[in-house]
Design an enzyme around this catalytic site. Sequence first.
Site, short mmCIF file in Angstrom:
data_model
loop_
_atom_site.label_atom_id
_atom_site.label_comp_id
_atom_site.label_asym_id
_atom_site.label_seq_id
_atom_site.Cartn_x
_atom_site.Cartn_y
_atom_site.Cartn_z
N LYS A 133 0.68 -1.38 0.11
CA LYS A 133 -0.02 0.12 0.10
C LYS A 133 0.70 1.33 0.15
O LYS A 133 1.80 1.20 0.50
CB LYS A 133 -0.91 -0.09 1.47
N ARG A 188 -10.34 -11.83 1.83
CA ARG A 188 -11.10 -12.87 1.19
C ARG A 188 -10.35 -13.94 1.43
O ARG A 188 -11.14 -15.04 1.62
CB ARG A 188 -11.58 -12.20 -0.06
N1 BES Z 1 -7.98 -3.80 4.36
C1 BES Z 1 -8.23 -3.32 3.08
C2 BES Z 1 -9.42 -2.75 3.04
C3 BES Z 1 -9.48 -1.32 3.73
C4 BES Z 1 -9.47 -0.30 3.00
C5 BES Z 1 -10.14 -1.11 4.84
C6 BES Z 1 -9.69 1.02 3.59
C7 BES Z 1 -10.26 -0.09 5.66
C8 BES Z 1 -10.06 1.17 4.84
C9 BES Z 1 -8.17 -4.64 2.31
O1 BES Z 1 -7.31 -5.90 2.52
C10 BES Z 1 -7.64 -4.05 0.64
O2 BES Z 1 -6.54 -3.85 0.87
N2 BES Z 1 -8.46 -4.26 -0.24
C11 BES Z 1 -8.12 -3.46 -1.55
C12 BES Z 1 -8.77 -4.80 -2.25
C13 BES Z 1 -8.23 -4.60 -3.99
C14 BES Z 1 -6.74 -5.11 -3.97
C15 BES Z 1 -8.95 -5.39 -4.74
C16 BES Z 1 -8.66 -2.29 -1.75
O3 BES Z 1 -9.78 -2.09 -1.30
O4 BES Z 1 -8.09 -1.64 -2.43
MN MN Z 2 -5.43 -5.67 2.00
#
Ligand code: BES
Ligand code: MN
Length: 484
Positions: A259, A333
């Site tokens: 990230k 997931r």
């Molecule tokens: N934990 C994150 C989602 C999240 C984002 C929680 C903001 C709280 C605040 C999750 O694991 C994630 O990174 N999701 C990705 C999925 C994508 C790679 C398909 C996302 O939402 O960008």
């Molecule tokens: Mn994630």
Amino acid sequence: MTVLSLSATPVDEARADVVVIAAFAGDDGPVPADEAHGPLVERAATLGALGKADEVVLVDGSGLVRAPRVAVVGLGRRDRFEPDAVRRAAGAASRALAGHATVFSALSTLDLTAAAEGHLLGAYVFDRYKEPAKPPAQGIALLEPAGTQDAEALLRHAVVAAEAVAFARDLVNTAPNDLPPAAFAERAVAAATEAGLEVRVWDEERLRAEGFGGILAVGSGSVRPPRLVSIRYAPENATRSVALIGKGITFDSGGLSIKPAQGMEHMTSDMAGAAAVTATVLAAARLGLPVAVTAWAALAENLPSGSSYRPGDVLRHYGGTTVHVLNTDAEGRLVLADAIARAAEDAPDQLLETSTLTGAQVVALGNRTMGVMGEPGLRDRVAELARQVGEGGWAMPLPPELREGLESPLADMANVNWDRVGGMLVAGHYLSEFVPDGLPWAHLDVAGPAYNHAKTWGYTALGATGVPVRTLLAAVEDLARQDA
Ligand code: BES
Ligand code: MN
Ligand code: ZN
């Protein structure tokens, strides 16, 4: 924690450092919720009070009440009144009144449950790393509403619910260096054991032996190994059962699909689902609900390292489904699929899963409304219950065409759709693959609502909110009622 009690003392005779009363927002200034408080609300009006939500105006009590000070809190407009307005006002009052040792509140005459929960949730502080500048009230006396037969029972229920929220908030607020998967598991074991509940922990060896490929892969980049925890409450009078499954990523860096630095610290909250299901099963036990509840916390730390799982890897979930990993940041997931498949083996009557699963949830619904997906009947009911308890929820579809994006030429599924459309719903589709046909289920995406990094409001401080503990508890109680 702040102690709540009931009192029959009239407002003007109450002995407390501060008395709390309420006012609606009228067209020409604040309107007292109780006509008897007109003169106090007038005092507040001269100081600029309008009766708007989250407004707390402190006035001098002399000549009108025995207490030295009175807090006049806003409820917003009367024509838009709902119980959460009372919860919110009580929370705002508790936050504003930090530093006062004793509080007497008349908000309970509007809604005892909402006032009790709001006062407690607003008084919550997380003091593991520093003391608050002003301590929350030690005691809050709630004016007993006239004609309520079951005030003690309502109060106890509110206290159990608020303490469950506080338990979940404590876990989420604990910094990620202090809460690796094993530490979360230890805290869950301690709490469950104290409550006399059966608890099981899968360590990395047992996870490997039993084929939990998703949980193991996500945890593989960290030297702090993953865990699966299950807590079971099974009272003898239960005729129905529910499985609660929570995402427990103790820190989500994204892994090798890392990230951006800005905001990554918020990913300390990525175990809010696991915290919520743990808190809920304990609360169900404390309330003695006549329904069997099994909570599952799927715990792993998602870090990049020489041992991390990679984009391109193919994993085998518990139960055998293979997945082509295209993005290691879509890790929730992966741990949840294993846990759902395992939980479903016990053949519960319902399955509720919750997770801080997608940024797309925040884009679609914002920070105060969870997205609820799943079997339409249960989905709609859970969204409704979320709104009733003031946590905010909205039913979301799983359009069949969005399932196609998860097709993979190499494995049974891919873990992301590259076109990125409908991310919240695609994640819901992924999870649905692991729910057996015919089992009513709901998925609560709380990515935004679980953690508050914007500003304080109502009973919500910065940091963990405890969402969706009260929704889950309401859903479990709903199932218990269906049986009656
Ligand atoms: N934990 C994150 C989602 C999240 C984002 C929680 C903001 C709280 C605040 C999750 O694991 C994630 O990174 N999701 C990705 C999925 C994508 C790679 C398909 C996302 O939402 O960008
Ligand atoms: Mn994630
Ligand atoms: Zn995550």
